[in-house]
Design an enzyme around this catalytic site. Structure first.
Site, PDB file in Angstrom:
ATOM      1  N   CYS A 143       0.832  -1.212   0.000  1.00 13.04           N
ATOM      2  CA  CYS A 143       0.000   0.000   0.000  1.00 13.04           C
ATOM      3  C   CYS A 143       0.870   1.267   0.000  1.00 13.04           C
ATOM      4  O   CYS A 143       1.515   1.553  -0.990  1.00 13.04           O
ATOM      5  CB  CYS A 143      -0.964  -0.052   1.186  1.00 13.04           C
ATOM      6  SG  CYS A 143      -2.360   1.049   0.991  1.00 13.04           S
ATOM      7  N   HIS A 191      -3.535  -5.743   1.102  1.00  9.14           N
ATOM      8  CA  HIS A 191      -2.855  -5.965   2.378  1.00  9.14           C
ATOM      9  C   HIS A 191      -2.821  -7.447   2.770  1.00  9.14           C
ATOM     10  O   HIS A 191      -3.756  -7.922   3.417  1.00  9.14           O
ATOM     11  CB  HIS A 191      -3.601  -5.198   3.488  1.00  9.14           C
ATOM     12  CG  HIS A 191      -3.417  -3.726   3.417  1.00  9.14           C
ATOM     13  ND1 HIS A 191      -2.392  -3.073   4.070  1.00  9.14           N
ATOM     14  CD2 HIS A 191      -4.112  -2.775   2.769  1.00  9.14           C
ATOM     15  CE1 HIS A 191      -2.472  -1.776   3.830  1.00  9.14           C
ATOM     16  NE2 HIS A 191      -3.509  -1.560   3.037  1.00  9.14           N
ATOM     17  N   GLU A 231      -1.048  -8.791   5.069  1.00  9.88           N
ATOM     18  CA  GLU A 231      -0.873  -8.928   6.529  1.00  9.88           C
ATOM     19  C   GLU A 231      -2.211  -8.881   7.275  1.00  9.88           C
ATOM     20  O   GLU A 231      -2.276  -9.212   8.454  1.00  9.88           O
ATOM     21  CB  GLU A 231       0.085  -7.839   7.053  1.00  9.88           C
ATOM     22  CG  GLU A 231      -0.493  -6.444   7.263  1.00  9.88           C
ATOM     23  CD  GLU A 231      -0.648  -5.633   5.989  1.00  9.88           C
ATOM     24  OE1 GLU A 231      -0.528  -6.186   4.889  1.00  9.88           O
ATOM     25  OE2 GLU A 231      -0.916  -4.410   6.095  1.00  9.88           O
TER      26      GLU A 231
END
Lengths: 79, 226
Positions: free
Chosen positions: B85, B202, B204
């Site tokens: 990002c 994302h 994570e």
């Protein structure tokens, strides 16, 4: 010495904010608005009396930081 | 495997990604952007967030941080770099990845889950996606509209440097499944040597069933191989 730098998106790059401003102006009744491009304006005070040196510095920072030359153009105005 | 997560003022996914790395036994260290020396590590992560409040251009000020030179050295030696990002935006501003990330086509901040097709599994980040190449990950960005001229897009396609593309649930890559208007539905790209990955989604955020999925875990387990 006071110098200003104006940064705008290149002509071929879509400027959605400019488009919205243009549309809003039309909505306000300004029918003859043909185009609006939105940009950024920097006012720089430089402690340098030598015009040639000043020009070199401003050119450099315009390319290095103020502008992403892939999508933006800059113009410099020396007062 | 050792990693360094670089923390900038305004980063807000730094701890999330640290949790993800540690979950997969990657020994992580947080590194403040003002450091000049990078700790010895195999992987550098530039996390998501809003470094410097997105002043000037997203990722621009962070790309001039003191730590950046040692990251460039790390890349030259073949070290891995993952930009997620805002991290992707920083990689582009440093020139480590090509192209540019414009504002989302519809001018709205997007925060939702999207389907992705894994285009290139022949790299250190995505090898474990060979068995599952249609995945779902969250996006959360305002400037994720990847833009490049025709010659760069052709180069990325020809050399297979596109890691992820936005698609629908069946894996079809079409305009309608493109959330932000990016060229050729691009969601993530690799550099020539394939040791740098920049991506808008994302991974994570999806590393545990309790977070509604584990499609992100596959990226971290890929890193562990070799």
């Amino acid at each position: 010495m006071k110098i200003s730098v104006t940064v705008t998106l290149k002509k071929d790059v879509l400027d959605p904010q400019g488009k919205v401003v243009k549309q809003t102006l039309k909505n306000l009744g300004y029918e003859n608005i043909e185009d609006v491009r939105q940009g950024k304006f920097f006012e720089i005070e430089l402690n340098e009396n030598d015009q040639v040196k000043a020009k070199k510095i401003i050119e450099e920072i315009s390319k290095k930081l103020l502008t992403n030359t892939v999508i933006e153009d800059y113009s410099i105005n020396y007062k | 495997m050792k990693s360094s997560v670089i923390v900038f003022p305004g980063s807000n996914c730094d701890r999330d990604v640290a949790v993800a790395l540690e979950k997969f036994q990657i020994k992580n260290q947080m590194v403040w952007h003002n450091e000049t020396i990078l700790p010895k590590c195999d992987l550098v992560v530039l996390p998501g967030g809003f470094s410097y409040g997105d002043y000037l251009r997203t990722g621009c000020i962070a790309s001039k941080s003191k730590i950046i030179n040692s990251i460039i050295e790390h890349v030259k030696k073949g070290g891995l770099v993952l930009g997620i990002c805002n991290g992707f935006q920083i990689l582009i501003e440093t020139g480590l990845l090509p192209g540019v990330l414009l504002r989302n086509k519809k001018l709205k901040f997007l925060s939702k889950n999207v389907f992705l097709k894994v285009i290139n599994t022949d790299n250190r980040f995505c090898s474990n996606y060979k068995n599952k190449d249609i995945i779902k990950l969250p996006i959360a960005h305002n400037e994720g509209n990847f833009f490049a001229d025709d010659s760069l897009i052709k180069k990325l396609e020809d050399r297979n440097l596109i890691a992820f593309k936005y698609c629908d649930s069946q894996g079809k890559v079409e305009k309608i499944s493109n959330p932000n208007g990016s060229s050729n539905n691009i969601a993530g790209i690799l550099n020539d040597k394939k040791n740098i990955l920049g991506m808008m989604p994302h991974p994570e955020r999806l590393i545990d069933p309790i977070l509604s999925g584990e499609d992100g875990s596959i990226l971290f387990t890929s890193l562990l191989k070799s």
